[in-house]
Design an enzyme around this catalytic site. Structure first.
Site, PDB file in Angstrom:
ATOM      1  CB  THR A  22      -2.360   5.209   3.416  1.00  0.00           C
ATOM      2  OG1 THR A  22      -3.026   5.307   2.169  1.00  0.00           O
ATOM      3  CG2 THR A  22      -1.792   6.561   3.777  1.00  0.00           C
TER       4      THR A  22
ATOM      5  NE  ARG B 199      -7.951   7.576  -5.641  1.00  0.00           N
ATOM      6  CZ  ARG B 199      -7.506   7.283  -4.422  1.00  0.00           C
ATOM      7  NH1 ARG B 199      -6.221   7.078  -4.214  1.00  0.00           N
ATOM      8  NH2 ARG B 199      -8.336   7.188  -3.412  1.00  0.00           N
ATOM      9  CB  VAL B 200      -4.520  12.827  -6.675  1.00  0.00           C
ATOM     10  CG1 VAL B 200      -3.951  13.336  -5.360  1.00  0.00           C
ATOM     11  CG2 VAL B 200      -3.474  12.929  -7.786  1.00  0.00           C
TER      12      VAL B 200
ATOM     13  CG  ASP C 294      -7.037  10.543   1.921  1.00  0.00           C
ATOM     14  OD1 ASP C 294      -6.499   9.678   1.185  1.00  0.00           O
ATOM     15  OD2 ASP C 294      -7.335  10.326   3.111  1.00  0.00           O
TER      16      ASP C 294
ATOM     17  CB  THR D 177      -5.140   4.806   6.442  1.00  0.00           C
ATOM     18  OG1 THR D 177      -5.883   4.280   7.556  1.00  0.00           O
ATOM     19  CG2 THR D 177      -3.734   5.153   6.918  1.00  0.00           C
ATOM     20  N   GLY D 178      -7.459   4.992   4.379  1.00  0.00           N
ATOM     21  CA  GLY D 178      -8.793   4.549   3.984  1.00  0.00           C
ATOM     22  C   GLY D 178      -9.261   5.223   2.706  1.00  0.00           C
TER      23      GLY D 178
ATOM     24  CB  SER E 183      -0.924   0.014   1.222  1.00  0.00           C
ATOM     25  OG  SER E 183      -0.198   0.227   2.418  1.00  0.00           O
TER      26      SER E 183
ATOM     27  CB  THR F   1      -0.682   6.270   0.125  1.00  0.00           C
ATOM     28  OG1 THR F   1      -1.476   5.122  -0.156  1.00  0.00           O
ATOM     29  CG2 THR F   1      -1.127   7.404  -0.789  1.00  0.00           C
TER      30      THR F   1
HETATM   31  N1  GLY Z   1      -6.131   7.132   1.671  1.00  0.00           N
HETATM   32  C1  GLY Z   1      -5.334   6.750   0.586  1.00  0.00           C
HETATM   33  C2  GLY Z   1      -5.966   6.941  -0.720  1.00  0.00           C
HETATM   34  O1  GLY Z   1      -7.181   6.984  -0.825  1.00  0.00           O
HETATM   35  O2  GLY Z   1      -5.255   7.026  -1.693  1.00  0.00           O
END
Ligand code: GLY
Length: 344
Positions: free
Chosen positions: A196, A224-225, A227, A247-248, A76, A214
């Site tokens: 992450t 794609r980016v 958070d 994370t998540g 991850s 991450t």
């Molecule tokens: N929290 C990590 C992501 O969604 O990329």
């Protein structure tokens, strides 16, 4: 709305014990303290070690997450991270330095094993906060970072199995060998996988800094980016108040800027754990699309938050499920601490 929600603030639970006043468990610790997501046990130990030797919290937390960025077994983060839909590893990271209030980040960065170090250089050596994609890589190259292949054989194989099993109407023919059984399980886990690492710490001077890093959502749409590199979402730090990170499911956090929210709640007097639960509740309240809800009308995804305040009190929470944990290191050693949660 097809579902109703009762305020849960009186009934918030933790994995350790349900229905106990949350603030009663907020243990204050003197001196340096470092927190991280559950994959950060080695990270917090290393960061604390460096802080005890006099390091600034920013350098210490980055050194901590560098262990995970370089670890091929963590799928991850960094090297060994699962790639995007095209099989390319794209990394996101941000850092925030409490004493100066400065931040730096990189997004969709390819080929650099330590995106958190590049994020620190954005903070230190530019008048910007966020560099992305080719620009971020060119900046890293300018500062001497080698461009490497971050796709491990394991991650490549998982990606190939994911791609081959996407559709039975395309031209890929999955081999369906017995030995693919475990890879299939990896794919299932990785598809739900929003790993992450977040790490925040307080150093000997009482200064606070944070980092989140991450490889993002496995098999994401290229570009794609999440958070993690967004200040206020994947992390936030205020040297007078505390720090938070996540994370998540990044999309849910991006729509709520929850790390900023957590720090603001702590500024108003919430404990770190209460502030994290508040952010979870905010995300739940803002989740209205049916496809993101389960049959009970609850968010079907997870986001976890980790926080510490200026006094060294730590706490965390996530939206779904007992069993969530965070790593903590302080004078008492390194330990795992249960996360509170909104929904069992
Ligand atoms: N929290 C990590 C992501 O969604 O990329």
């Amino acid at each position: 709305m097809s579902h109703s929600r009762v305020s849960r603030r009186t009934f918030l639970k933790t994995g350790a014990s349900a229905l106990v006043p949350l603030t009663a468990r907020a243990a204050r610790r003197e001196g340096p303290v470092v927190i991280a997501s559950a994959n950060g046990a080695a990270c917090v130990a290393e960061a604390l070690r460096q802080i005890q030797e006099g390091a600034d919290a920013l350098d210490a937390v980055i050194a901590g997450v560098n262990l995970v960025e370089a670890d091929p077994n963590d799928t991850s983060v960094g090297f060994g991270g699962l790639p995007n839909a095209d099989g390319v590893v794209q990394l996101d990271s941000a850092v925030m330095h409490g004493p100066t209030g400065r931040a730096g980040g990189v997004a969709a960065l390819e080929g650099v094993m330590y995106p958190s170090r590049v994020a620190r250089l954005v903070l230190q050596r530019t008048d910007h906060v966020l560099l992305v994609a080719n620009g971020a890589q060119a900046f890293a190259r300018m500062h001497g970072f080698p461009i490497e292949n971050l796709l491990t054989e394991r991650a490549r194989e998982i990606w190939v199995r994911w791609r081959e099993n996407l559709s039975n109407r395309d031209d890929y023919l999955p081999p369906h060998r017995p030995e693919d059984r475990n890879i299939g399980e990896d794919i299932r886990r990785s598809y739900d996988h929003w790993g992450t690492i977040h790490c925040s710490g307080i150093d000997l001077a009482g200064n606070i800094s944070s980092v989140t890093t991450t490889s993002g959502l496995a098999f994401k749409i290229p570009g794609r980016v999440g958070d993690s590199p967004i200040i206020g979402a994947g992390l936030y730090c205020d040297n007078d108040v505390g720090a938070a990170g996540s994370t998540g499911r990044g999309e849910a956090n991006l729509e709520n800027l929850a790390s900023f929210l957590i720090v603001e709640r702590m500024r108003q007097g919430d404990s770190p754990q209460d502030a994290c639960l508040y952010a979870c509740q905010r995300i739940a309240d803002h989740t209205r699309l049916r496809r993101l809800l389960n049959d009970q009308g609850e968010p079907a995804f997870n986001v976890s938050f980790y926080a510490l305040n200026k006094a060294g009190v730590v706490g965390g929470a996530r939206i779904r499920g007992a069993g969530g944990r965070m790593a903590v290191a302080d004078a008492g050693g390194t330990r795992m601490v249960d996360l509170a949660y909104l929904y069992a």
